[in-house]
Design an enzyme around this catalytic site. Structure first.
Site, PDB file in Angstrom:
ATOM      1  N   HIS A 209      -1.439 -34.251 -30.154  1.00  0.00           N
ATOM      2  CA  HIS A 209      -2.588 -33.365 -30.001  1.00  0.00           C
ATOM      3  C   HIS A 209      -2.247 -31.896 -30.172  1.00  0.00           C
ATOM      4  CE1 HIS A 209      -0.851 -32.869 -25.997  1.00  0.00           C
ATOM      5  NE2 HIS A 209      -1.586 -31.781 -25.865  1.00  0.00           N
ATOM      6  N   ARG A 210      -0.962 -31.547 -30.193  1.00  0.00           N
ATOM      7  CA  ARG A 210      -0.594 -30.134 -30.264  1.00  0.00           C
ATOM      8  C   ARG A 210      -0.844 -29.565 -31.656  1.00  0.00           C
ATOM      9  NH1 ARG A 210       1.469 -28.349 -25.683  1.00  0.00           N
ATOM     10  NH2 ARG A 210       2.245 -29.922 -24.226  1.00  0.00           N
TER      11      ARG A 210
END
Length: 362
Positions: A209-210
């Protein structure tokens, strides 16, 4: 003693659950302590919010600020405006914030400007990477808090370097691990287990998700195709974060091994982690859980704010490209799991220590 507890995002819910249990235990013993739970609404998708309240038996919030999404500044400002009204209408002796999301920093600032003490749970962790919004949230929150509850002695050292007095720093352990231990006997197979013919210790878990991994569409596709090939004959269960899902929308990616699923509730996700062959992730919290469960974890980041998961635990940093991951994974297959252990005080009793300290010092 009246405590306002703030939660805003998925990791927060996991961290506050045992703290609430510890407070309620004291209440049952006749101790004069109460809490008010405020949900900022930073995560409002059911799979990232409501499910955790239900599964972890967290009481419904006394207040939901419903700020929802927005840029870093828009979201932080909305939280501050709404939380100020919350505190003006509902007085308390202490605001307790956890972790490092926007809600953590925003609510800490508001409380201090209203001359209310702030306790920061998971204080002192640092990645050294100022491109991470979370790092800024950590630094700001730690600069104004009154109580610092840490997960490791390394975090203590970080705070001392910042000039925090030793008396304010309390090494108590890890509240996320409290939740893990409290729910291990409740974890359950996800609904798709039989559909995908999953076998114990014969599949990967993947979470991404980064921004460094998912924001650039082409590099994300190449990363996923690389992981798909690396998995060989093992399935890769990929709960797709809403952020990542939006980037992959309408893309025709033909995977041999990767299976995209919806974000999972806590109990199903922990079942998947506990019974996996290995985990590939860019999450810091997951590396803590894999450490306690003894599952090899490959973290797709250049740094970590949780070095104990590397030095003591099962975590290995592999950068943000597929090349280093492939190299390290090949070595892992050849040499097997490395020796690991569980960090000090990650024993399931952290929340009780936190409440005992707050009661003693107030």
């Amino acid at each position: 003693m009246k405590i306002t507890i703030v939660a805003g995002a998925r990791p927060n819910f996991i961290k506050i659950a045992p703290i609430i249990k510890a407070i309620e235990k004291k209440q049952n013993e006749g101790v004069p302590i109460s809490y008010r739970l405020v949900h900022t609404g930073q995560h409002y998708d059911k799979s990232l919010s409501d499910t955790f309240f239900e599964e972890l038996n967290i009481p419904q919030p006394n207040s939901n600020l419903e700020v929802k999404s927005g840029s870093q500044s828009v979201q932080t400002a909305a939280i501050m405006v709404a939380f100020e009204q919350e505190l003006l209408q509902n007085s308390c002796d202490l605001v307790l914030v956890v972790g490092d999301v926007n809600s953590t920093m925003a609510c800490a600032i508001v409380a201090k400007k209203l001359n209310i003490k702030v306790a920061h749970v998971e204080a002192g962790i640092r990645s050294g990477d100022m491109t991470m919004p979370e790092e800024i949230n950590r630094i700001v929150t730690d600069s104004i808090s009154d109580y610092f509850f840490t997960t490791s002695l390394w975090a203590n050292e970080n705070l001392l370097k910042y000039g925090i007095s030793k008396e304010k720093i309390h090494f108590v352990g890890n509240v996320m691990i409290d939740t893990l231990y409290q729910n291990l006997n409740r974890i359950k197979k996800p609904v798709f287990w039989d559909e995908y013919q999953l076998e114990l210790e014969n599949y990967f878990i993947l979470t991404l998700h980064r921004p460094s991994n998912v924001d650039e569409e082409q590099s994300l596709q190449q990363l996923l195709l690389g992981i798909d090939a690396l998995a060989n004959d093992k399935k890769v269960i990929f709960p797709v974060h809403p952020r990542t899902k939006a980037i992959l929308a309408d893309k025709e990616l033909n995977f041999k091994n990767i299976v995209c699923v919806e974000p999972q509730g806590y109990l199903a996700f922990m079942y998947l982690i506990k019974n996996s062959f290995a985990v590939i992730t860019d999450s810091g919290g997951i590396s803590e859980e894999t450490t306690v469960l003894g599952i090899s974890c490959f973290t797709m980041r250049e740094n970590t704010e949780r070095p104990e998961t590397q030095s003591i635990g099962t975590n290995t940093l592999v950068g943000i490209g597929i090349e280093k991951l492939t190299e390290i994974y090949s070595s892992f297959l050849k040499n097997g799991k490395r020796k690991s252990g569980i960090p000090e005080l990650w024993d399931g009793k952290t929340s009780e220590r936190i409440i005992d300290i707050l009661l003693t010092q107030n």
